[in-house]
Scaffold this active site. Structure first.
Site, PDB file in Angstrom:
ATOM      1  N   SER A  16      -8.556  -3.798   4.052  1.00 16.39           N
ATOM      2  CA  SER A  16      -8.730  -4.744   2.941  1.00 16.39           C
ATOM      3  C   SER A  16      -7.604  -4.541   1.925  1.00 16.39           C
ATOM      4  O   SER A  16      -6.588  -3.926   2.241  1.00 16.39           O
ATOM      5  CB  SER A  16     -10.102  -4.544   2.299  1.00 16.39           C
ATOM      6  OG  SER A  16     -10.398  -5.588   1.400  1.00 16.39           O
ATOM      7  N   ASN A  17      -7.771  -5.044   0.720  1.00 17.66           N
ATOM      8  CA  ASN A  17      -6.747  -4.855  -0.311  1.00 17.66           C
ATOM      9  C   ASN A  17      -7.410  -4.627  -1.668  1.00 17.66           C
ATOM     10  O   ASN A  17      -8.626  -4.617  -1.775  1.00 17.66           O
ATOM     11  CB  ASN A  17      -5.789  -6.050  -0.338  1.00 17.66           C
ATOM     12  CG  ASN A  17      -6.516  -7.339  -0.648  1.00 17.66           C
ATOM     13  OD1 ASN A  17      -7.110  -7.494  -1.694  1.00 17.66           O
ATOM     14  ND2 ASN A  17      -6.487  -8.262   0.310  1.00 17.66           N
ATOM     15  N   ARG A  18      -6.606  -4.481  -2.700  1.00 15.05           N
ATOM     16  CA  ARG A  18      -7.126  -4.050  -4.006  1.00 15.05           C
ATOM     17  C   ARG A  18      -7.692  -5.167  -4.869  1.00 15.05           C
ATOM     18  O   ARG A  18      -8.067  -4.926  -6.013  1.00 15.05           O
ATOM     19  CB  ARG A  18      -5.985  -3.397  -4.807  1.00 15.05           C
ATOM     20  CG  ARG A  18      -5.488  -2.100  -4.248  1.00 15.05           C
ATOM     21  CD  ARG A  18      -4.345  -1.617  -5.125  1.00 15.05           C
ATOM     22  NE  ARG A  18      -3.694  -0.456  -4.562  1.00 15.05           N
ATOM     23  CZ  ARG A  18      -4.126   0.787  -4.727  1.00 15.05           C
ATOM     24  NH1 ARG A  18      -5.205   1.013  -5.434  1.00 15.05           N
ATOM     25  NH2 ARG A  18      -3.471   1.793  -4.170  1.00 15.05           N
ATOM     26  N   ALA A  59      -7.023 -12.963  -2.393  1.00 15.92           N
ATOM     27  CA  ALA A  59      -5.971 -12.148  -1.766  1.00 15.92           C
ATOM     28  C   ALA A  59      -6.379 -11.979  -0.304  1.00 15.92           C
ATOM     29  O   ALA A  59      -7.125 -11.071   0.055  1.00 15.92           O
ATOM     30  CB  ALA A  59      -5.880 -10.799  -2.464  1.00 15.92           C
TER      31      ALA A  59
END
Ligand code: CTP
Length: 409
Positions: free
Chosen positions: A211-213, A278
């Site tokens: 995943s991402n932030r 995102a």
């Protein structure tokens, strides 16, 4: 509580009637005041036995009106009713609902409700049996036919100790409802808007993912700003801890493919797509259906093979080239370098009307903070180089430009 643009300097008339839920109305009055509204409170005699006028005066900083009429009060009801942008009676007892339905005017609150020409909202609070009684139901039906908005009541435990339907709706939801009503005639009134937010998660096995932030804060602020502008909002949300705005239809998704499917399934009826999420660009090319064990990973090796995910905006572009919907598309570009050039290239490649470019490494911008610094581009060039400001303020500017451009489509 942050100031709320649609509430700034709005005059809210808060009627409070005799139920134990009165104490929650003090919190509501406080939140509305902090959000920038001018709150005039009218207490019935029985409400004033549960909570004092001083409690309300302390949180609103304004006079509080009660059934105690003075010599100079002969047209107070008309003045209060006429100056209000919105009137909410919370809690509304069965007795007050009956009075409103029959047009009785034997106390300051009832007479003001008769005199008021603004939208009237009521949040009933009573025991389950009283709510279900045919007399109450008929009265509520009569009020609804006249355009009164009835919020709740909610289900849960009541003062009698019994459960059922009859609890007053919580103050934050009442505030959300007020916000929706005040925004209804805004520049996006009647428009359908999809906002995507948050990260996506691409599973590796049942317990792990890539995943991402992204926190989802900016997308949620955009959804809220669209609601405040009067739009019908569908929020397609990847996993986020942030609360969804009141009044949005929320579709929860995990993966890029799920986000793409959700958006493509409703994009044909949509005026505006605001693609704030995102989105993960890659996913594991094989997902184990069992947890990958540290000592049994011979088949997996230590590398995770990746493949590209669906580019949602490119898929939307293909569809849009045929159908013409959505009429407006705004994308985001989170960059760590050459932000302007990459943003411009994405705008053209993905066929966007606007792209909001931000350098996520800049101070105060990017993930999990409440502020952002964005440059808005269109195919004509820079629309606005925005200063560092709250994500709410960024969202309101974006909606301002997109609504303006849609007006000209
Ligand atoms: N986006 C999308 N589908 C993807 C990836 C991104 O629709 N698979 C959208 C994002 O929601 C955003 C815009 O495309 O509105 C730009 O996203 P970004 O990650 O900045 O660009 P990418 O196209 O992924 O390009 P790169 O990875 O080279 O920066």
């Amino acid at each position: 509580m942050e100031p709320i643009t649609v509430l700034r300097d709005k005059r809210i008339l808060l009627g409070v009637t005799g139920s134990i839920a009165c104490y929650k109305s003090v919190e509501l009055a406080s939140k509305l005041t902090q959000a920038g509204a001018k709150v005039d409170v009218i207490l019935t005699e029985s409400a004033a036995r549960f909570v004092t006028p001083l409690s309300f005066r302390s949180v609103t900083g304004r006079p509080v009106y009660t059934d105690m009429w003075g010599l100079d009060d002969h047209v107070r009801h008309v003045g209060l009713g006429e100056s209000a942008d919105l009137m909410l009676i919370a809690p509304a007892t069965a007795n007050t609902i009956a009075k409103l339905a029959s047009g009785m005017a034997d106390n300051l609150l009832a007479v003001t409700a008769l005199a008021a020409r603004c939208p009237l909202l009521i949040a009933p609070a009573m025991d389950g049996g009283m709510w279900e009684h045919p007399a109450t139901q008929t009265n509520v039906g009569t009020l609804q036919e006249r355009g009164v908005v009835v919020i709740g009541p909610a289900e849960g435990r009541m003062a009698s100790g019994l459960g059922g339907v009859g609890r007053m709706v919580e103050p934050m939801d009442l505030l959300g409802e007020i916000r929706l009503r005040l925004g209804m005639s805004g520049p996006l009134s009647g428009r359908r808007v999809i906002v995507s937010t948050g990260p996506t998660r691409e599973p590796v096995d049942p317990v792990r993912f890539i995943s991402n932030r992204s926190s989802g804060k900016q997308g949620i602020a955009v959804a809220q700003a669209a609601l405040d502008a009067g739009a019908q909002v569908t929020l397609v949300a990847g996993p986020t801890c942030e609360e969804s705005p009141y009044g949005a239809r929320v579709i929860d998704v995990q993966t890029t493919q799920e986000m793409g499917n959700a958006i493509l399934s409703c994009v044909d009826e949509t005026d505006i797509l605001m693609m704030v999420a995102a989105v993960a660009d890659f996913r594991p090319n094989a997902v184990s259906d069992r947890k990958i064990k540290k000592n049994e990973n011979a088949d997996w090796g230590l590398a995770i093979g990746l493949e590209k995910t669906l580019d949602i905006l490119s898929a939307v572009k293909e569809r849009r080239d045929v159908t013409g919907f959505p009429r407006m598309v705004l994308g985001f570009a989170a960059e760590t370098h050459n932000a302007f050039e990459y943003g411009r290239e994405k705008l053209l490649r993905k066929g966007l009307n606007f792209i909001a470019v931000n350098d996520v490494t800049a101070d105060g911008a990017g993930f999990a903070v409440d502020t952002n610094r964005v440059v808005l581009l269109s195919s004509a060039g820079v629309v606005e180089e925005m200063p560092l400001q709250s994500k709410t303020a960024v969202a309101e500017r974006l909606i301002y430009y997109v609504a303006g451009a849609l007006g000209g489509v």
